[in-house]
Design a protein around this motif. Structure first.
Motif: not given
Length: 258
Positions: A29-32, A89-93, A71-80, A133-134
């Motif tokens: 949430l800090q934009g990272q 939220s900006v694109v970077n969040d 490893i990228k195939d195992t990553a799920y986007d949970v940004s919702h 990733l940051d």
């Protein structure tokens, strides 16, 4: 420059995975751009906090470790999950989760055969690079083994969680001593599940004197957290709760280590 934050406890039951999820969401949430990897392969579960149905997870960290996918195939986007807190939220969040498998066959294979820890280290580097990733948070397996030693050794920040419990005190002393031998430059303690009747200032002084390590925060045992029962990210649902405010303070200290 990406930062690796390992969240560790010597014993189970400290609330490590719950705190990892809350810290990860708060940093995002800090934009990272934040990734979380569940390396507690023997007893996984952090995916539950993000509402991921294990039956619908096509890949897990186990698949990567056995060479079945990248490893990228195992990553799920949970940004919702962040949208409830920040509708603009900006694109970077972004917040990603690499879960471990909850299948008994996968867990038993790990217990029986082990895995290539060097491949796990390569995976950390690959996921940081491929997702830009940051911060990468590693939810470690409690105790000390080859995987946790690796996670501790490569950490830019090591967060050690303990309860006000004599067994936790002893185990944390071992972990802190080991981390110092591994030359971990930034180490923070978090004391969790503390009865509200405790004198928090005295407890902080006791911990910092005993371990010669700063205490990033002390979290009171909260009935509200217990009632949520890992069904959600507490800080996102109850952003004004004292627990959430303390998590935010812990997060700010982690960010200042950069």
């Amino acid at each position: 420059m990406s930062q690796i934050v390992s969240v560790h406890s010597f014993r189970g039951g400290t609330g490590k995975s719950n705190l990892t999820a809350n810290i990860g969401a708060t940093i995002a949430l800090q934009g990272q751009r934040v990734g979380i990897v569940d390396t507690d392969i023997q007893s996984p579960g952090i995916h539950v906090l993000f509402g991921l149905d294990e039956e619908k997870m096509t890949h897990s960290l186990n698949d990567y470790l056995w060479g079945r996918c990248s490893i990228k195939d195992t990553a799920y986007d949970v940004s919702h999950v962040l949208k409830r807190e920040n509708e603009t939220s900006v694109v970077n969040d972004r917040l990603y989760l690499v879960p471990s498998s909850i299948k008994a066959s996968e867990i038993s294979r790990i217990l029986r055969e082990g895995y290539d820890v060097g491949r796990l280290n390569d995976g950390f580097e690959d996921i940081i690079r491929s997702l830009n990733l940051d911060y990468l948070l590693i939810d470690t397996h409690p105790g000390l083994n080859e995987e946790t030693l690796l996670s501790i050794a490569i950490s830019d920040v090591l967060v050690i969680i303990l309860r006000p419990d004599r067994q936790d005190f002893q185990g944390t002393a071992v972990t802190v001593e080991l981390a110092k031998k591994l030359e971990v430059s930034n180490m923070l303690l978090v004391v969790n599940k503390v009865l509200p009747a405790f004198d928090f200032d005295s407890l902080r002084l006791q911990m910092e004197t005993t371990y010669n390590t700063p205490v990033a925060g002390i979290l009171a045992l909260s009935e509200d957290v217990v009632q949520l029962a890992s069904s959600d990210i507490f800080c996102l649902r109850y952003s004004d709760h004292p627990f959430s405010h303390t998590v935010k303070e812990i997060t700010q200290q982690i960010l200042r280590q950069n």
